[in-house]
Design a protein around this motif. Structure first.
Motif, PDB file in Angstrom:
ATOM      1  N   ASP A   1      28.471  11.989  -6.513  1.00  0.00           N
ATOM      2  CA  ASP A   1      27.525  12.982  -7.024  1.00  0.00           C
ATOM      3  C   ASP A   1      26.483  13.377  -5.984  1.00  0.00           C
ATOM      4  OD1 ASP A   1      28.640  12.999  -9.652  1.00  0.00           O
ATOM      5  OD2 ASP A   1      27.645  11.076 -10.021  1.00  0.00           O
ATOM      6  N   TRP A   2      26.315  12.550  -4.968  1.00  0.00           N
ATOM      7  CA  TRP A   2      25.264  12.775  -3.973  1.00  0.00           C
ATOM      8  C   TRP A   2      25.767  13.419  -2.692  1.00  0.00           C
ATOM      9  CZ3 TRP A   2      23.492   7.072  -4.769  1.00  0.00           C
ATOM     10  CH2 TRP A   2      22.742   6.981  -5.944  1.00  0.00           C
ATOM     11  N   LEU A   3      26.995  13.103  -2.294  1.00  0.00           N
ATOM     12  CA  LEU A   3      27.526  13.550  -1.007  1.00  0.00           C
ATOM     13  C   LEU A   3      28.836  14.308  -1.184  1.00  0.00           C
ATOM     14  CD1 LEU A   3      26.957  10.264   1.034  1.00  0.00           C
ATOM     15  CD2 LEU A   3      25.599  12.357   1.186  1.00  0.00           C
ATOM     16  N   LYS A   4      28.924  15.469  -0.545  1.00  0.00           N
ATOM     17  CA  LYS A   4      30.164  16.232  -0.543  1.00  0.00           C
ATOM     18  C   LYS A   4      30.823  16.038   0.811  1.00  0.00           C
ATOM     19  CE  LYS A   4      32.140  20.739  -1.624  1.00  0.00           C
ATOM     20  NZ  LYS A   4      31.869  22.107  -2.107  1.00  0.00           N
ATOM     21  N   ILE A   5      32.012  15.437   0.822  1.00  0.00           N
ATOM     22  CA  ILE A   5      32.691  15.042   2.052  1.00  0.00           C
ATOM     23  C   ILE A   5      33.713  16.098   2.457  1.00  0.00           C
ATOM     24  CG2 ILE A   5      34.187  13.289   3.091  1.00  0.00           C
ATOM     25  CD1 ILE A   5      32.871  11.244   1.203  1.00  0.00           C
TER      26      ILE A   5
ATOM     27  N   LYS B   1      18.191  16.611  -3.033  1.00  0.00           N
ATOM     28  CA  LYS B   1      17.185  15.855  -2.321  1.00  0.00           C
ATOM     29  C   LYS B   1      17.031  14.492  -2.987  1.00  0.00           C
ATOM     30  CE  LYS B   1      14.669  19.962  -0.820  1.00  0.00           C
ATOM     31  NZ  LYS B   1      13.356  20.673  -0.836  1.00  0.00           N
ATOM     32  N   HIS B   2      15.958  13.799  -2.685  1.00  0.00           N
ATOM     33  CA  HIS B   2      15.723  12.488  -3.284  1.00  0.00           C
ATOM     34  C   HIS B   2      15.880  12.588  -4.795  1.00  0.00           C
ATOM     35  CE1 HIS B   2      13.909   8.733  -4.402  1.00  0.00           C
ATOM     36  NE2 HIS B   2      13.697   8.405  -3.140  1.00  0.00           N
ATOM     37  N   PRO B   3      16.782  11.764  -5.405  1.00  0.00           N
ATOM     38  CA  PRO B   3      17.058  11.914  -6.835  1.00  0.00           C
ATOM     39  C   PRO B   3      15.970  11.377  -7.742  1.00  0.00           C
ATOM     40  CG  PRO B   3      18.260  10.045  -5.952  1.00  0.00           C
ATOM     41  CD  PRO B   3      17.596  10.713  -4.779  1.00  0.00           C
TER      42      PRO B   3
ATOM     43  N   GLY C   1       0.793  -1.221   0.000  1.00  0.00           N
ATOM     44  CA  GLY C   1       0.000   0.000   0.000  1.00  0.00           C
ATOM     45  C   GLY C   1       0.820   1.261   0.000  1.00  0.00           C
ATOM     46  N   TYR C   2       2.096   1.175   0.349  1.00  0.00           N
ATOM     47  CA  TYR C   2       2.937   2.358   0.318  1.00  0.00           C
ATOM     48  C   TYR C   2       3.504   2.556  -1.078  1.00  0.00           C
ATOM     49  CZ  TYR C   2       3.103   2.697   5.396  1.00  0.00           C
ATOM     50  OH  TYR C   2       2.786   2.849   6.713  1.00  0.00           O
ATOM     51  N   ASN C   3       3.901   3.787  -1.375  1.00  0.00           N
ATOM     52  CA  ASN C   3       4.610   4.033  -2.618  1.00  0.00           C
ATOM     53  C   ASN C   3       6.054   3.577  -2.488  1.00  0.00           C
ATOM     54  OD1 ASN C   3       2.462   5.240  -3.948  1.00  0.00           O
ATOM     55  ND2 ASN C   3       2.810   7.148  -2.845  1.00  0.00           N
ATOM     56  N   GLU C   4       6.623   3.065  -3.565  1.00  0.00           N
ATOM     57  CA  GLU C   4       7.964   2.515  -3.525  1.00  0.00           C
ATOM     58  C   GLU C   4       8.993   3.515  -3.054  1.00  0.00           C
ATOM     59  OE1 GLU C   4       9.702   0.517  -6.892  1.00  0.00           O
ATOM     60  OE2 GLU C   4       8.038  -0.888  -6.918  1.00  0.00           O
ATOM     61  N   TRP C   5       8.826   4.772  -3.428  1.00  0.00           N
ATOM     62  CA  TRP C   5       9.873   5.727  -3.065  1.00  0.00           C
ATOM     63  C   TRP C   5       9.969   5.949  -1.567  1.00  0.00           C
ATOM     64  CZ3 TRP C   5       7.566   9.741  -0.618  1.00  0.00           C
ATOM     65  CH2 TRP C   5       6.317  10.171  -1.051  1.00  0.00           C
ATOM     66  N   TYR C   6       8.944   5.572  -0.820  1.00  0.00           N
ATOM     67  CA  TYR C   6       9.059   5.654   0.633  1.00  0.00           C
ATOM     68  C   TYR C   6      10.167   4.738   1.139  1.00  0.00           C
ATOM     69  CZ  TYR C   6       4.811   8.327   1.655  1.00  0.00           C
ATOM     70  OH  TYR C   6       3.862   9.302   1.782  1.00  0.00           O
ATOM     71  N   TYR C   7      10.408   3.654   0.416  1.00  0.00           N
ATOM     72  CA  TYR C   7      11.354   2.651   0.862  1.00  0.00           C
ATOM     73  C   TYR C   7      12.637   2.677   0.034  1.00  0.00           C
ATOM     74  CZ  TYR C   7       7.373   0.887   3.393  1.00  0.00           C
ATOM     75  OH  TYR C   7       6.297   0.784   4.232  1.00  0.00           O
ATOM     76  N   ASP C   8      12.897   3.759  -0.616  1.00  0.00           N
ATOM     77  CA  ASP C   8      14.070   3.799  -1.475  1.00  0.00           C
ATOM     78  C   ASP C   8      14.602   5.222  -1.531  1.00  0.00           C
ATOM     79  OD1 ASP C   8      16.014   3.222  -3.311  1.00  0.00           O
ATOM     80  OD2 ASP C   8      14.677   3.494  -5.031  1.00  0.00           O
ATOM     81  N   HIS C   9      15.787   5.427  -0.989  1.00  0.00           N
ATOM     82  CA  HIS C   9      16.433   6.736  -1.012  1.00  0.00           C
ATOM     83  C   HIS C   9      17.935   6.485  -1.123  1.00  0.00           C
ATOM     84  CE1 HIS C   9      17.508  10.796  -0.292  1.00  0.00           C
ATOM     85  NE2 HIS C   9      16.378  11.158   0.288  1.00  0.00           N
ATOM     86  N   PRO C  10      18.482   6.438  -2.337  1.00  0.00           N
ATOM     87  CA  PRO C  10      19.889   6.052  -2.515  1.00  0.00           C
ATOM     88  C   PRO C  10      20.884   6.945  -1.787  1.00  0.00           C
ATOM     89  CG  PRO C  10      18.940   6.931  -4.550  1.00  0.00           C
ATOM     90  CD  PRO C  10      17.802   6.714  -3.619  1.00  0.00           C
ATOM     91  N   ILE C  11      20.562   8.236  -1.608  1.00  0.00           N
ATOM     92  CA  ILE C  11      21.478   9.121  -0.892  1.00  0.00           C
ATOM     93  C   ILE C  11      21.476   8.772   0.595  1.00  0.00           C
ATOM     94  CG2 ILE C  11      22.131  11.521  -0.482  1.00  0.00           C
ATOM     95  CD1 ILE C  11      20.441  12.314  -2.882  1.00  0.00           C
TER      96      ILE C  11
END
Length: 787
Positions: free
Chosen positions: A469-473, A455-457, A30-40
């Motif tokens: 590309d996602w994180l600046k260290i 934010k979420h890509p 019932g949830y949207n997939e993007w709730y469970y997926d955040h590569p960053i």
């Protein structure tokens, strides 16, 4: 600490697009997939945790990350203060209790001829679903209107699990008008495997876990009645539904009956209630301690009172202050000539946090997560911890905790507190030996400070970009380039010390991380700090903030405040140390981020003024109820209003109240209701005040009048009959004894159960003066009533 709301919108438009424009996919549950997926989000925690915890077994990170996406099992704690709670406990010890409960309910329905057919069940479910959808839609429209009109008041607070249930339901609505019930339903074979299991590390068999999640318990037709049973027990205060990891801070504080404890960020109150339960379990009616429960939001402070008062604690004090700015109080009774300040024995600092360890309870974290949140909250968390250590007595303890697994909110805060505190004044206690059956990870001795570049890509970009590309260290604070906007909230206090100092001097390994996959919980962080001496805080001015001219900033700080200035044990932060953005990031029970917090309602709650009961009223109560052996000064009234309620407080609560010499504390409530002014329409009543059920078990031992000893059978009779007429009473001798007392408030005391019922005696009947919720508790405990 926290409030309900803030994550209720679906972010949906006509094209089924999210606010960021990428398409949303419907998951099986019932949830949207993007709730469970955040590569960053995933890349950040792989960077922070993999080397420390998963180096030898890299595949374990996958187990950890997958568990972050699962719903939490249902957990609750039994309130040991409730008389005869063992009846409820005995039911739980039966491994087949759920199965037997459902079978018994089916038999009952069949006997009544009300057992629905399969088709009727489906029709009822669909009807309930439509009605629920309509109610939720109306509620959301009303909330949106309130926001548009500038109504800054939050929604009503509930306990941990109810709040999460509501959020899950709100997040799943709006996709279409059809519900698929099969995914919530159990087969008979699955019901046979349902069990309630005891959590071994918690003492006295008080914490239990059901091997299904909240949605299944609440939505399954077969479990519907069992859910009502659990809800009745919760509403009456017999149990508290609370996430397992959030029960750890009160346990680690090792509460004593005489402690005065400061719960700095207390709402919605589950940990506050637990502290009081632990205190009264040891001290009973002789408990002298108190828990001062604070919350920055005035409405949450009032709702906290409602939540905690289910266990009727005379040692509760509720106040309304920003935790980091709690005022210094004076102790007139102090025997220390050099220091007249009031100090707490112990302090619980379950601070506001980003809540990224609470994804199992608040799945919208999968959309909203950003490195910025932890960085914004870091200085607020540090300020609260420093104030906690300042307010704690020498030899006392401070428990720092978050529902975040971000080292910027956890180890970095602890490390900076040690940098600022005078050497040897504080130490970290090793908490890993406290509960051998609890699996906790050692605190990190090194971590990486970095900022997310976006934010979420979105799904379309997921496989096209890399971590770089996602994180600046940032290697260190000095390496941050001037005017780096990504680093605008990065501070020098966020970076670790050299590893040998972290482990040998600070001993950061003594802190604990709870990871979800280790024992099927949420993520959590805990640190227990002992205060060894008064602290000379190194007040170096504001921590350096990246993204600005650090040389100019440092020069300005040196002019405004000398770098070596020492302030002895009296740290109150400067408001400018905390970013304004931190005000919009609040949490739920110390966990979940709330990015839509409305802070328009800034006015403090009206101060309540509690004073000792007037002599005339006290004499009236004392003479009519034969009260002896309890100090009059422990009965207080509120000078604001008509003084209708007399409240019972403990010596610890009284001391705290007396130490507010200048009246600077915003008090919301104190103690528990002991007596309430009777209505003048009742003729023939001698005492102007009736007894309240809330504190009857604390007062009854001191009463010699208007208290009648009854048998088990007579006690059960009155539990079953809320309004018992004289002609219906089976015990003639008891009826005559009650009649002789005349009209007014009386107590029925049952020695077998060591419990009491408050009643109102009239000409021809006796009424039980307890709420519907408490009545349900009595029925569960004494009548063994399941339905």
């Amino acid at each position: 600490m926290g409030r309900k709301g803030g994550h209720k919108r679906r972010f949906k438009n006509k094209n089924n697009q999210g606010q960021d424009g990428y398409k949303k996919f419907k998951g099986d549950d019932g949830y949207n997939e993007w709730y469970y997926d955040h590569p960053i989000f995933e890349a950040y925690y792989k960077l922070q945790l993999e080397e420390a915890y998963f180096k030898e077994k890299p595949e374990e990170f996958t187990l950890f990350w997958n568990m972050m996406k699962e719903k939490l099992p249902v957990v609750f704690r039994i309130n040991k203060l409730t008389p005869n709670y063992q009846v409820f406990l005995d039911n739980l010890k039966d491994k087949d209790f759920i199965k037997k409960f459902i079978e018994e309910k089916r038999k009952q329905l069949e006997q009544q001829g009300k057992a629905p057919t399969e088709g009727q069940q489906q029709k009822e479910q669909e009807g309930e679903a439509i009605e629920e959808e309509e109610q939720e839609a109306e509620k959301e429209a009303e909330e949106q209107q309130n926001e548009d009109e500038g109504n800054g008041e939050g929604e009503e607070e509930e306990d941990d699990e109810d709040e999460a249930d509501q959020k899950e339901g709100d997040d799943k609505k709006g996709e279409n008008n059809t519900k698929t019930f099969e995914k919530f339903e159990f087969s008979q074979e699955e019901i046979d495997t349902l069990q309630i299991n005891n959590i071994k590390f918690y003492p006295d068999e008080l914490v239990w876990q059901i091997n299904c999640n909240r949605t299944q318990l609440k939505k399954s037709q077969l479990l519907k009645e069992f859910h009502k049973y659990i809800q009745r027990a919760n509403d009456s205060g017999l149990i508290s539904r609370q996430e397992l990891v959030s029960m750890l801070p009160p346990l680690l504080l090792d509460v004593k009956p005489d402690d005065i404890i400061f719960d700095m960020c207390a709402a919605p109150g589950s940990k506050t209630a637990q502290l009081l339960e632990l205190m009264y379990t040891q001290g009973g009616i002789n408990t002298k301690g108190a828990v001062v429960a604070n919350d920055v939001d005035q409405k949450r402070a009032y709702l906290l009172t409602h939540q905690v008062c289910r266990i009727n604690p005379s040692g509760l004090v509720v106040i309304n202050h920003p935790a980091q700015f709690f005022p210094t109080l004076q102790d007139p009774t102090s025997n220390q000539a050099y220091d007249q300040k009031f100090y707490f024995d112990k302090v619980q600092a379950d601070v506001p946090c980003s809540g990224d360890g609470a994804t199992r309870k608040i799945p919208t974290q999968w959309r909203n997560w950003n490195t910025r949140d932890g960085q914004v909250l870091h200085p607020l968390q540090l300020a609260i911890l420093q104030r906690a250590l300042t307010l704690c007595k020498v030899g006392g303890y401070v428990l720092y905790s978050t529902c975040s697994i971000n080292p910027i909110e956890d180890e970095a805060v602890i490390t900076e507190a040690f940098r600022r505190a005078s050497q040897g004044s504080i130490e970290l206690i090793d908490i890993h030996t406290k509960f051998p059956e609890l699996k906790g990870r050692r605190g990190l001795s090194k971590w990486t400070v970095c900022s997310s570049t976006k934010k979420h890509p979105g799904h379309d970009q997921e496989k096209k970009e890399t971590v770089a590309d996602w994180l600046k260290i940032y290697d260190n604070f000095e390496s941050i380039e001037k005017n780096d906007k990504l680093a605008q909230f990065v501070r020098d206090s966020m970076f670790p010390e050299p590893e040998d100092k972290m482990t040998n001097e600070i001993k950061i390994q003594n802190t604990m991380r709870i990871l979800p996959h280790d024992q099927d919980t949420g993520g959590f962080y805990l640190a227990l700090i002992k205060k060894n001496s008064l602290i000379n805080w190194s007040k170096k001015g504001l921590p350096k903030t990246a993204g600005s001219n650090n040389e100019e900033q440092s020069a300005q700080q040196q002019q405004e405040q000398p770098a070596q200035q020492q302030v002895v044990d009296d740290y109150i932060p400067d408001a400018s140390e905390i970013p304004k953005e931190a005000e919009s990031l609040q949490n739920v029970e110390g966990d979940a981020q709330d990015g839509k917090k409305n802070n328009k309602n800034k006015e403090p709650v009206q101060k309540e003024n509690f004073v000792t009961i007037p002599e005339e009223d006290w004499q009236n109560i004392k003479e009519n109820y034969g009260i002896e052996g309890i100090d009059q000064s422990l009965f207080v009234v509120n000078t604001i209003g008509k003084q209708k309620v007399v409240r019972l407080i403990t010596e610890g609560a009284k001391k705290f109240n007396d130490c507010d010499v200048k009246g600077v504390v915003n008090k919301v409530n104190m103690g528990t209701k002991a007596f309430e002014r009777s209505r003048e329409t009742f003729q023939g009543i001698q005492c102007r005040f009736r007894i309240c059920q809330d504190s009857v078990n604390l007062i009854a031992p001191y009463m010699s009048k208007r208290k009648i000893v009854v048998s088990e059978d007579d006690f059960k009779f009155f539990v079953q009959n809320k309004n018992a007429k004289y002609t219906e009473m089976p015990n003639q001798k008891l009826k005559e004894e009650i009649a002789q007392l005349g009209q007014g408030s009386i107590i029925l005391h049952c020695p077998t159960y060591n419990d009491n019922l408050v009643c109102q005696n009239f000409h021809q009947s006796v009424n039980i003066m307890i709420s519907k919720e408490i009545t349900e508790s009595f029925k569960i405990r004494y009548l063994k009533q399941l339905f």
